[in-house]
Motif scaffolding. Structure first.
Motif, mmCIF file in Angstrom:
data_model
loop_
_atom_site.group_PDB
_atom_site.id
_atom_site.type_symbol
_atom_site.label_atom_id
_atom_site.label_comp_id
_atom_site.label_asym_id
_atom_site.label_seq_id
_atom_site.Cartn_x
_atom_site.Cartn_y
_atom_site.Cartn_z
ATOM 1 N N SER A 161 -6.414 -3.771 15.698
ATOM 2 C CA SER A 161 -6.483 -4.233 17.076
ATOM 3 C C SER A 161 -5.280 -3.772 17.909
ATOM 4 O O SER A 161 -5.337 -3.792 19.137
ATOM 5 N N ARG A 164 -5.581 -1.136 20.814
ATOM 6 C CA ARG A 164 -6.081 -1.484 22.141
ATOM 7 C C ARG A 164 -4.981 -1.996 23.068
ATOM 8 O O ARG A 164 -5.220 -2.170 24.262
ATOM 9 N N SER A 214 -7.231 -11.295 8.255
ATOM 10 C CA SER A 214 -8.345 -10.471 8.732
ATOM 11 C C SER A 214 -8.667 -9.377 7.717
ATOM 12 O O SER A 214 -9.827 -9.039 7.523
#
Ligand code: PMV
Length: 354
Positions: A161, A164, A214
């Motif tokens: 992530s 981004r 995650s």
């Protein structure tokens, strides 16, 4: 002289996915099984500030996170450091009389100090801002010529992530096709001024750290869930196109429908994993009901919600007035520190405004 120190400081906000990334096709390179779209928060909230420094007197690479030394030996840090050093260029600071040759970067050591302006343990994505900031500040220090998209492919190898967070506004992480990951990178869909009515409110439902990381969660999902295959192949590609259109047209009703259903499907996929993963709790579910009820009582949706790998609610209000009403409703229905375990609210004022 061996006395000099050269340093660069950068600040990077975290980002919140509205079409989620969940599942890797390559764990080492961190290549995802679907595209994702996020909104980058205002840099005044939930951000990482990192200072990177180089000096001939440093004898090893070292890093401190919130004042505490952490190891740089992990594969993810090593990948980022290696990729950046490989692209380093000559650096000259005439005032200080410093001249660093491209090849010197292979031998020079770094000291890195990073701070999160929010509690790292609050279960709010910190690795996204952290790796984006690390890669960006090192790229400046070593005079890299790569653009932010190319840098995002390096940050991706720290935390998926994170790629981004190299851009503000709305950002798409393109999954890419290449086996080496060179085309798995972030592009900006719209800048922070494009839809600056939106206000993000984060309700910290629990400040405890998430139970399932995650990385292991995604691994279990890809190995055991049938639903994730349908999601990655049939659902997300269509949603990505629809979400891009919704963002382009500032269509809040479509934006809300897509963001909410995508968050819900992500958590359904977690439940479909074996053993099942529960990131949301009862309070999270009650917040969803509260927002859904409100949206249904109005002509058009007022608030979108999305939940990552934890119970905290990220809510996106259509404008400032709605955000004020949302806060009132939340405080009324979930008074902090009483019958619920809602600890506090983090309010991203003017969310995606710089
Ligand atoms: O980049 P990671 O490993 O922290 O994974 C992030 C996963 C989600 O936050 C749940 C979704 C996303 O797209 O950010």
């Amino acid at each position: 002289s061996e006395k000099w120190v050269l340093m660069v400081t950068a600040r990077t906000p975290t980002n919140i996915a509205v079409i989620k990334y969940w599942g890797k096709r390559d764990e080492k390179l961190i290549l995802p099984i679907n595209d994702s779209i996020s909104v980058t928060l205002d840099p005044n909230h939930l951000c990482t500030t990192t200072t990177v420094s180089v000096s001939p007197s440093f004898v090893e690479d070292r890093m401190w996170l919130n004042g505490k030394e952490i190891s740089l030996q992990g594969g993810r840090f090593q990948s980022c450091l290696r990729e950046i050093r490989a692209r380093a260029n000559d650096v000259e600071d005439e005032k200080k009389g410093i001249k660093i040759k491209k090849e010197d970067w292979q031998k020079l050591h770094l000291q890195i100090a990073s701070y999160n302006n929010f509690p790292t343990a609050a279960g709010l994505a910190s690795s996204a801002a952290g790796f984006a900031c690390l890669v960006f500040s090192l790229a400046k220090l070593m005079n890299l010529k790569e653009d932010n998209s190319q840098l995002s492919a390096i940050a991706r190898q720290g935390s998926g992530s994170a790629c981004r967070s190299l851009y503000g506004g709305f950002v798409k992480w393109i999954m890419g096709k290449e086996e080496n990951g060179s085309d798995s990178l972030a592009v900006q869909l719209a800048d922070e001024k494009h839809w600056d009515d939106l206000v993000i409110i984060i309700a910290v439902v629990s400040a405890r750290q998430k139970e399932t990381s995650s990385t292991s969660g995604m691994r279990d999902t890809v190995e055991t869930s049938a639903l994730i295959k349908h999601r990655a192949k049939e659902v997300v590609p269509k949603r990505i196109i629809e979400m891009e259109t919704a963002i382009k047209n500032r269509d809040f009703a479509s934006f809300t429908r897509l963001a909410c259903t995508d968050s819900n499907q992500f958590h359904a996929v977690c439940l479909d994993t074996y053993p099942p993963i529960f990131y949301m709790n009862d309070t999270s579910h009650r917040i969803i009901s509260c927002v859904e009820k409100w949206n249904r009582s109005e002509e058009t949706p007022q608030v979108a919600y999305t939940f990552d790998a934890g119970p905290n609610a990220v809510m996106i209000a259509r404008d400032r007035k709605t955000a004020a009403l949302l806060l009132q409703r939340l405080l009324y229905n979930f008074p902090p520190k009483s019958d619920t375990d809602l600890d506090s609210y983090v309010i991203g004022d003017k969310s995606i405004l710089q």
